[in-house]
Design a protein around this motif. Structure first.
Motif, PDB file in Angstrom:
ATOM      1  N   ILE A  46      22.210  56.675  62.365  1.00  0.00           N
ATOM      2  CA  ILE A  46      21.460  56.722  61.269  1.00  0.00           C
ATOM      3  C   ILE A  46      20.928  58.084  60.929  1.00  0.00           C
ATOM      4  O   ILE A  46      20.716  59.001  61.506  1.00  0.00           O
ATOM      5  CB  ILE A  46      20.115  55.861  61.667  1.00  0.00           C
ATOM      6  CG1 ILE A  46      19.573  56.569  63.058  1.00  0.00           C
ATOM      7  CG2 ILE A  46      20.247  54.290  61.912  1.00  0.00           C
ATOM      8  CD1 ILE A  46      18.185  56.009  63.461  1.00  0.00           C
ATOM      9  N   VAL A  47      21.103  58.049  59.542  1.00  0.00           N
ATOM     10  CA  VAL A  47      20.980  59.499  58.783  1.00  0.00           C
ATOM     11  C   VAL A  47      19.954  59.298  57.718  1.00  0.00           C
ATOM     12  O   VAL A  47      19.927  59.244  56.631  1.00  0.00           O
ATOM     13  CB  VAL A  47      22.186  59.924  58.312  1.00  0.00           C
ATOM     14  CG1 VAL A  47      22.115  61.486  57.735  1.00  0.00           C
ATOM     15  CG2 VAL A  47      23.408  60.041  59.188  1.00  0.00           C
ATOM     16  N   PRO A  48      18.473  59.368  58.284  1.00  0.00           N
ATOM     17  CA  PRO A  48      17.437  59.420  57.273  1.00  0.00           C
ATOM     18  C   PRO A  48      17.311  60.522  56.419  1.00  0.00           C
ATOM     19  O   PRO A  48      16.460  60.562  55.520  1.00  0.00           O
ATOM     20  CB  PRO A  48      16.406  59.088  58.380  1.00  0.00           C
ATOM     21  CG  PRO A  48      16.612  59.664  59.526  1.00  0.00           C
ATOM     22  CD  PRO A  48      18.095  59.619  59.711  1.00  0.00           C
ATOM     23  N   LYS A  49      17.834  61.779  56.674  1.00  0.00           N
ATOM     24  CA  LYS A  49      17.627  62.858  55.723  1.00  0.00           C
ATOM     25  C   LYS A  49      18.216  62.398  54.264  1.00  0.00           C
ATOM     26  O   LYS A  49      19.168  61.507  54.352  1.00  0.00           O
ATOM     27  CB  LYS A  49      18.402  64.047  56.309  1.00  0.00           C
ATOM     28  CG  LYS A  49      17.710  64.636  57.706  1.00  0.00           C
ATOM     29  CD  LYS A  49      18.601  65.795  57.883  1.00  0.00           C
ATOM     30  CE  LYS A  49      18.582  67.191  57.259  1.00  0.00           C
ATOM     31  NZ  LYS A  49      19.218  68.191  57.807  1.00  0.00           N
ATOM     32  N   PRO A  50      17.612  62.730  53.265  1.00  0.00           N
ATOM     33  CA  PRO A  50      16.226  63.598  53.280  1.00  0.00           C
ATOM     34  C   PRO A  50      14.909  62.793  53.235  1.00  0.00           C
ATOM     35  O   PRO A  50      13.867  63.288  52.659  1.00  0.00           O
ATOM     36  CB  PRO A  50      16.488  64.215  51.883  1.00  0.00           C
ATOM     37  CG  PRO A  50      17.118  63.372  50.927  1.00  0.00           C
ATOM     38  CD  PRO A  50      17.905  62.536  51.991  1.00  0.00           C
TER      39      PRO A  50
END
Length: 336
Positions: free
Chosen positions: A254-258
Motif C-alpha cells: 500500500i502506497v498512500p503517499k502523498p
C-alpha cells in the motif's frame, strides 16, 4: 438491512454520527507550532492556575469538554455519557474531569490511541441508538507523562534523538445522532502488535507496525485504495516512526503517499526542540479538534482517516523488562 461489520476488523455506520462541535486546548509549545491559530486556547504556562501538573491536565480536559458542549449549543446536562481517557495511572485526568462535570463516564485507556478509541466507541453508541449526545475526549501533559514514564523534568535528563515530546493538549468532540458537520462513517479496531521493541525512548518505531497493520486492515475490509481519502493521518509516530511506516507501506503493498502524514510531525515547527516529534493522547486529539475539523468545515479536507497509535506498556512492565505492545485504531471522518 445488511450487517455493519466489514471484513475482520471494520464496522460501517448506517446512521453516521455527526461531529457537531469540537474544542482544543494546548500548551505553550504547541501554540508556537504551525497550527497555533487553529486551537481554541493556548495556555501561557504548564500550570493552568493549578498547584500540580496533574491537576492542570485534568482541568484542560474538563475545560475542553465544557467548551465543546457550549459550541454545540448544548447544556452539560444534555450530554448522556463522556468517553475519555489519558496516559496517567487509573486515567485520573478523565476521572476527575468527569467528577467535576457530574456526568456519566466511560473511562478508556488506549495510551495515545485513546482519541480514536473514544470516537470509535462513541460512534457505535450513537449509531446503535443507545445514546444521541455523546462526548469523546482525551488529554496529555508533557510534565505528567515524563514524571510517570521517564524522569521528572526537574532532573534535566537529556533525551535521545529518538525521544518524542509528549504534547500538552486536550481535545473533545460532541457526537450527535442528528445535526450538521463531519460524520464518522466507518472505524477499524486495531490488533495488538508487538515486534519486541523495549526502548521507551523510541516509541515511534514500536508503534509504526501497528499503525500500518490497522491501515491495511481498514483498506482491505472496505476494499478501498489509499487515495479514497484526502489524508491518512497517524497519531503520533513522529519523524522516526513515520519513516518506518512509509517503508512498511511498500512492504505491505500500500502506497498512500502523498495522502499520508503524522500528527507528531505536523504539530510542531521544525525549529522547535522536540527531538523526534510529538506524542501523547493530546497530540492526535488537538490536531483533530483544531486544524483538521476546521479544514473539513472549510471544505479543504473532505475525507480523513485518523489512525491514532498507542504504546500499551506501563512503568511496571518496563521495570520487568517487557517489550512494548502497541495498537492503532482507525476512524473515517467524512463531509457529505
Amino acid at each position: 438491512m445488511p450487517g455493519k461489520k466489514r471484513g475482520k476488523q471494520t464496522v460501517v455506520f448506517h446512521n453516521p454520527p455527526v461531529i457537531t462541535s469540537s474544542a482544543s486546548i494546548v500548551g505553550p509549545d504547541e501554540g508556537k507550532g504551525p497550527f497555533g491559530s487553529y486551537f481554541d486556547q493556548v495556555l501561557p504556562d504548564y500550570m493552568f492556575g493549578e498547584k500540580t501538573w496533574e491537576k492542570a491536565e485534568s482541568k484542560m480536559l474538563r475545560e475542553a469538554v465544557k467548551l465543546a458542549i457550549n459550541k454545540a449549543n448544548l447544556k452539560e446536562d444534555d450530554i448522556e455519557v463522556i468517553l475519555a481517557g489519558d496516559l496517567l495511572n487509573q486515567t485520573i485526568s478523565a476521572n476527575y474531569a468527569a467528577r467535576d462535570l457530574s456526568l456519566p463516564l466511560l473511562g478508556l485507556y488506549g495510551a495515545c490511541s485513546t482519541m480514536a478509541e473514544s470516537l470509535l466507541l462513541g460512534a457505535m453508541l450513537v449509531d446503535g441508538g443507545f445514546f444521541s449526545k455523546v462526548v469523546a475526549a482525551t488529554s496529555s501533559h508533557h510534565h505528567t507523562a515524563e514524571r510517570q514514564f521517564r524522569f521528572p523534568t526537574e532532573q534535566g535528563v537529556q533525551p535521545t534523538v529518538t525521544t518524542q515530546w509528549t504534547a500538552t493538549a486536550a481535545g473533545a468532540v460532541v457526537l450527535q445522532s442528528e445535526g450538521s458537520g463531519p460524520r464518522i462513517t466507518a472505524a477499524t479496531v486495531g490488533k495488538v502488535v508487538d515486534m519486541g521493541q523495549k526502548d521507551m525512548s523510541n516509541m515511534g518505531s514500536a508503534m509504526a507496525p501497528a499503525a500500518v497493520d490497522t491501515i491495511k486492515a481498514h483498506l482491505d475490509d472496505l476494499k478501498r485504495s489509499p487515495d479514497y481519502y484526502d489524508l491518512i493521518l497517524t497519531g503520533d509516530l513522529g519523524k522516526i516512526g513515520k519513516a518506518i511506516a512509509e517503508e512498511l507501506f511498500v512492504v505491505k503493498g500500500i502506497v498512500p503517499k502523498p495522502f499520508y502524514n503524522d500528527c507528531g510531525v505536523l504539530l510542531y515547527d521544525e525549529n522547535q526542540d522536540v527531538n523526534a516529534g510529538g506524542s501523547g493522547c493530546g497530540c492526535a486529539a488537538c490536531m483533530l479538534c483544531g486544524p483538521l475539523l476546521k479544514k473539513m468545515q472549510e471544505g479543504s479536507l473532505k475525507k480523513l482517516l485518523l489512525v491514532a497509535t498507542g504504546a500499551l506498556m506501563s512503568p511496571t512492565s518496563m521495570f520487568q523488562g517487557e517489550s512494548i505492545p502497541c495498537v492503532a485504531h482507525a476512524v473515517a471522518v467524512e463531509m457529505n
